[in-house]
Design an enzyme around this catalytic site. Structure first.
Site, short mmCIF file in Angstrom:
data_model
loop_
_atom_site.label_atom_id
_atom_site.label_comp_id
_atom_site.label_asym_id
_atom_site.label_seq_id
_atom_site.Cartn_x
_atom_site.Cartn_y
_atom_site.Cartn_z
N LYS A 62 -1.08 64.36 -19.03
CA LYS A 62 -0.68 63.10 -18.41
C LYS A 62 -0.59 62.03 -19.50
O LYS A 62 -1.49 61.91 -20.32
CB LYS A 62 -1.70 62.67 -17.36
CG LYS A 62 -1.28 61.43 -16.59
CD LYS A 62 -2.37 60.91 -15.67
CE LYS A 62 -2.63 61.83 -14.52
NZ LYS A 62 -3.57 61.27 -13.57
N CYS A 79 8.23 49.80 -20.92
CA CYS A 79 9.29 50.70 -20.48
C CYS A 79 8.88 51.47 -19.23
O CYS A 79 7.75 51.93 -19.12
CB CYS A 79 9.61 51.69 -21.60
SG CYS A 79 10.83 52.93 -21.16
N CYS A 81 11.60 53.59 -17.89
CA CYS A 81 12.65 54.61 -17.78
C CYS A 81 12.41 55.80 -18.72
O CYS A 81 13.11 56.79 -18.64
CB CYS A 81 14.02 54.00 -18.08
SG CYS A 81 14.31 53.56 -19.82
#
Length: 115
Positions: A62, A79, A81
């Site tokens: 993760k 960010c 994306c």
């Protein structure tokens, strides 16, 4: 004199008989099906459905980033994306991503409240 099989004469002078069509149609169908299956196979190998992280910390189960509020200053832009070259910070890569995919993702902006 034996009857000639029905043929379509193309303007180029090529004669297409019923036998030509009986061979060409299955070949065309099989070629289209093979092309479709090959493209599905190749696309499934190159991108996993639902994965947004293509390159950052792939060895980690993760990806987590933590920042202290005191270290942020007056504003920080992160960010969302996964396309930024400065990840976890935003570099505007979402604009190109949105144009290419029709998505509407933008950055996470954290700023100090004006007093």
């Amino acid at each position: 004199m034996p009857a000639c099989p029905m043929a379509v004469v193309h303007s180029s002078g090529v004669r297409l008989t019923k036998e030509h069509f009986l061979v060409a149609v299955p070949v065309a169908v099989l070629s289209a099906a093979a092309g479709f299956l090959l493209s599905r196979y190749l696309s499934s190998r190159t991108c996993k459905k639902g994965h947004v992280n293509a390159s950052f910390s792939k060895d980690s189960p993760k990806v987590v980033h933590s920042f202290d509020m005191e270290d942020i200053g007056t504003k920080a832009v992160y960010c969302r994306c996964w396309k930024s070259k400065k990840f976890p910070f935003c570099d505007g890569a979402h604009t190109k991503h949105n144009e290419e995919t029709g998505d509407n993702v933008g950055p996470l902006i954290i700023k100090k409240k004006d007093v």
